[in-house]
Motif scaffolding. Structure first.
Motif, short mmCIF file in Angstrom:
data_model
loop_
_atom_site.label_atom_id
_atom_site.label_comp_id
_atom_site.label_asym_id
_atom_site.label_seq_id
_atom_site.Cartn_x
_atom_site.Cartn_y
_atom_site.Cartn_z
N TRP A 1 12.05 2.90 9.69
CA TRP A 1 12.07 4.37 9.61
C TRP A 1 13.35 4.77 8.89
CZ3 TRP A 1 15.12 8.43 11.01
CH2 TRP A 1 14.52 9.70 11.12
N ARG B 1 8.30 -1.90 11.99
CA ARG B 1 8.40 -0.59 11.35
C ARG B 1 9.84 -0.26 10.97
NH1 ARG B 1 5.22 4.75 13.16
NH2 ARG B 1 3.74 3.65 11.79
N HIS C 1 0.85 -1.19 0.00
CA HIS C 1 0.00 0.00 0.00
C HIS C 1 0.89 1.24 0.00
CE1 HIS C 1 -3.37 -2.63 1.31
NE2 HIS C 1 -2.41 -3.24 2.00
N SER C 2 0.74 2.07 -1.03
CA SER C 2 1.54 3.29 -1.11
C SER C 2 0.71 4.40 -1.75
CB SER C 2 2.80 3.06 -1.94
OG SER C 2 3.52 4.26 -2.10
N PRO C 3 0.71 5.60 -1.16
CA PRO C 3 -0.06 6.71 -1.73
C PRO C 3 0.58 7.25 -3.01
CG PRO C 3 1.23 7.48 0.13
CD PRO C 3 1.40 6.00 0.08
N GLU C 4 1.84 6.93 -3.25
CA GLU C 4 2.57 7.43 -4.42
C GLU C 4 3.27 6.26 -5.11
OE1 GLU C 4 5.05 10.83 -3.43
OE2 GLU C 4 3.92 11.07 -1.57
N GLU D 1 4.70 5.14 3.91
CA GLU D 1 4.26 6.51 4.16
C GLU D 1 5.40 7.47 3.80
OE1 GLU D 1 2.96 7.00 8.16
OE2 GLU D 1 1.67 5.21 8.13
N ASN D 2 5.07 8.49 3.03
CA ASN D 2 6.05 9.48 2.59
C ASN D 2 5.88 10.76 3.39
OD1 ASN D 2 8.02 10.82 1.19
ND2 ASN D 2 6.74 11.24 -0.60
N HIS D 3 6.86 11.09 4.21
CA HIS D 3 6.84 12.31 5.01
C HIS D 3 7.92 13.27 4.51
CE1 HIS D 3 4.04 10.63 8.03
NE2 HIS D 3 4.64 9.49 7.76
N ASP E 1 5.82 -0.03 7.15
CA ASP E 1 5.27 -0.96 8.13
C ASP E 1 5.00 -2.30 7.46
OD1 ASP E 1 5.34 0.83 10.20
OD2 ASP E 1 3.27 1.51 9.94
N TYR F 1 2.85 -1.12 4.27
CA TYR F 1 2.37 0.25 4.16
C TYR F 1 3.56 1.20 4.06
CZ TYR F 1 -1.96 -1.91 5.87
OH TYR F 1 -3.05 -2.72 6.04
N ILE G 1 10.79 8.45 5.68
CA ILE G 1 9.89 7.46 5.07
C ILE G 1 9.63 6.37 6.10
CG2 ILE G 1 9.62 5.76 3.22
CD1 ILE G 1 11.66 7.47 1.63
#
Length: 382
Positions: A379, A377, A266-269, A307-309, A316, A305, A313
């Motif tokens: 990081w 996780r 799962h990735s938003p990008e 997540e790009n911050h 998970d 999962y 990054i």
């Protein structure tokens, strides 16, 4: 080595407690004796002053004068019946001159420390003075000594534990590096031989299917050798699309997992750049996915999962396996710890080292619940 290190920690802590407890007991007894002696000295000083006040001119006052003048350590404040300060002894004259309220502040302290001595000045008119005294500098130093020793002992134990920890870590690093380098070296020879045999097989077109599959296995072994060879040396970090990197490893594991296991990324990008060492990072992801497969025993869901911050990054890795007890969250990363019947318990330890030492990130157990699953996780800094 680790058990010995833990054992030494308890021995040092026990020794420190014994030393501190013994010192506090001894100093407490000693300070009480000194305090009693100082009260006797003040009582003698008060009596000597009384003799000086009441004695006739012909009396031999040498002894009383000597007693009064030899008290140079115990601070004293003389007041009248109304509490007005008449005189003081053995206090800091500079502070008395600079601060008007210094004597009054010291008097308040002495009143709390010790009961005063009452000295009769005029028997007919019933005039009395009060002598208040405080602790001498020597008594104060003795009382503070256990706390100073506590700090010294704590620093000493801290230095010793740090040295033991550093030595233990250095030994482990030497073992890791030696083991991985030797493994890479040992794999090199049979790989060269296998490549030579594959070249001979290519001469016969009938062997094409075998050559294709054998080539895949050789490439896989080369990748493993490359990973091992990079342990112990500073790897070159490259900018890669972390989503594509994870998708590639997930696809590799998906083909080798049971059909009852569902792996999803799962990735938003579709493109998230990150500085990584591709072979070592793949090793970490592969290790986490294989552990998840083992925990689920052939069926369940594995979700990754991403997540790009702005500055980091987060990846998970969640499974629906057996879970990990909370007491083992830190232990799973210790060398040799394993809940499996087979295995050395080195995978997660190496994965943590790769992420934290080489990528300057973090690898932790985010959450876990028995019989429901776990989430690891990763990081990473941007």
């Amino acid at each position: 080595m680790f058990k010995q290190y833990v054992g030494w920690k308890f021995v040092l802590a026990a020794m420190a407690l014994i030393i501190i407890a013994t010192t506090i007991w001894f100093v407490s007894n000693l300070s009480q004796k000194i305090q009693q002696e100082e009260r006797k000295k003040v009582a003698t000083w008060v009596e000597a002053n009384r003799e000086l006040l009441q004695a006739s001119s012909e009396a031999n006052l040498n002894l009383a004068i000597e007693i009064v003048t030899t008290n140079t350590t115990i601070p004293l404040i003389l007041t009248d019946e109304l509490g007005n300060i008449i005189d003081s002894r053995n206090l800091d004259s500079a502070k008395i001159a600079q601060h008007k309220g210094y004597l009054k502040a010291q008097l308040d302290i002495y009143k709390k420390q010790h009961p005063p001595f009452i000295m009769e000045v005029d028997a007919r008119q019933k005039v009395y003075n009060y002598i208040y005294y405080g602790d001498s500098l020597i008594l104060k130093q003795i009382r503070y000594y256990p706390y100073i020793q506590l700090i010294v002992v704590t620093l000493f134990i801290g230095v010793v534990l740090f040295a033991l920890s550093s030595a233990n870590r250095a030994t482990q690093n030497m073992v890791w590096v030696g083991l991985t380098k030797e493994t890479a070296h040992q794999l090199g020879t049979p790989l060269s031989s296998m490549e030579a045999w594959m070249e001979l097989l290519k001469e016969n077109e009938a062997n094409t299917p075998i050559v294709t599959e054998l080539g895949k296995d050789i490439d896989r072994l080369k990748l493993i050798t490359d990973r091992f060879s990079k342990i112990g040396s500073v790897p070159k970090l490259e900018e890669r699309n972390i989503v594509e990197q994870i998708e590639s490893m997930t696809s590799y594991i998906r083909k080798r997992a049971s059909q009852k296991v569902h792996l999803t990324v799962h990735s938003p990008e579709q493109e998230i750049p990150a500085m990584i060492s591709p072979p070592l990072f793949d090793w970490v992801v592969e290790n986490l996915l294989k552990n998840a497969l083992d925990a689920m025993e052939g069926k369940g869901d594995i979700d990754l999962y991403i997540e790009n911050h702005p500055a980091h990054i987060i990846i998970d890795v969640s499974d629906t396996g057996k879970g990990i007890p909370k007491s083992n969250f830190e232990k799973v990363f210790k060398p040799g710890f394993s809940t499996k019947k087979r295995g050395w318990g080195l995978g997660l330890s190496l994965a943590k080292r790769i992420i934290e030492d080489y990528h300057k990130g973090r690898l932790t157990v985010k959450s876990s619940e028995l019989n429901k699953g776990s989430t690891f996780r990763i990081w990473l800094r941007k």
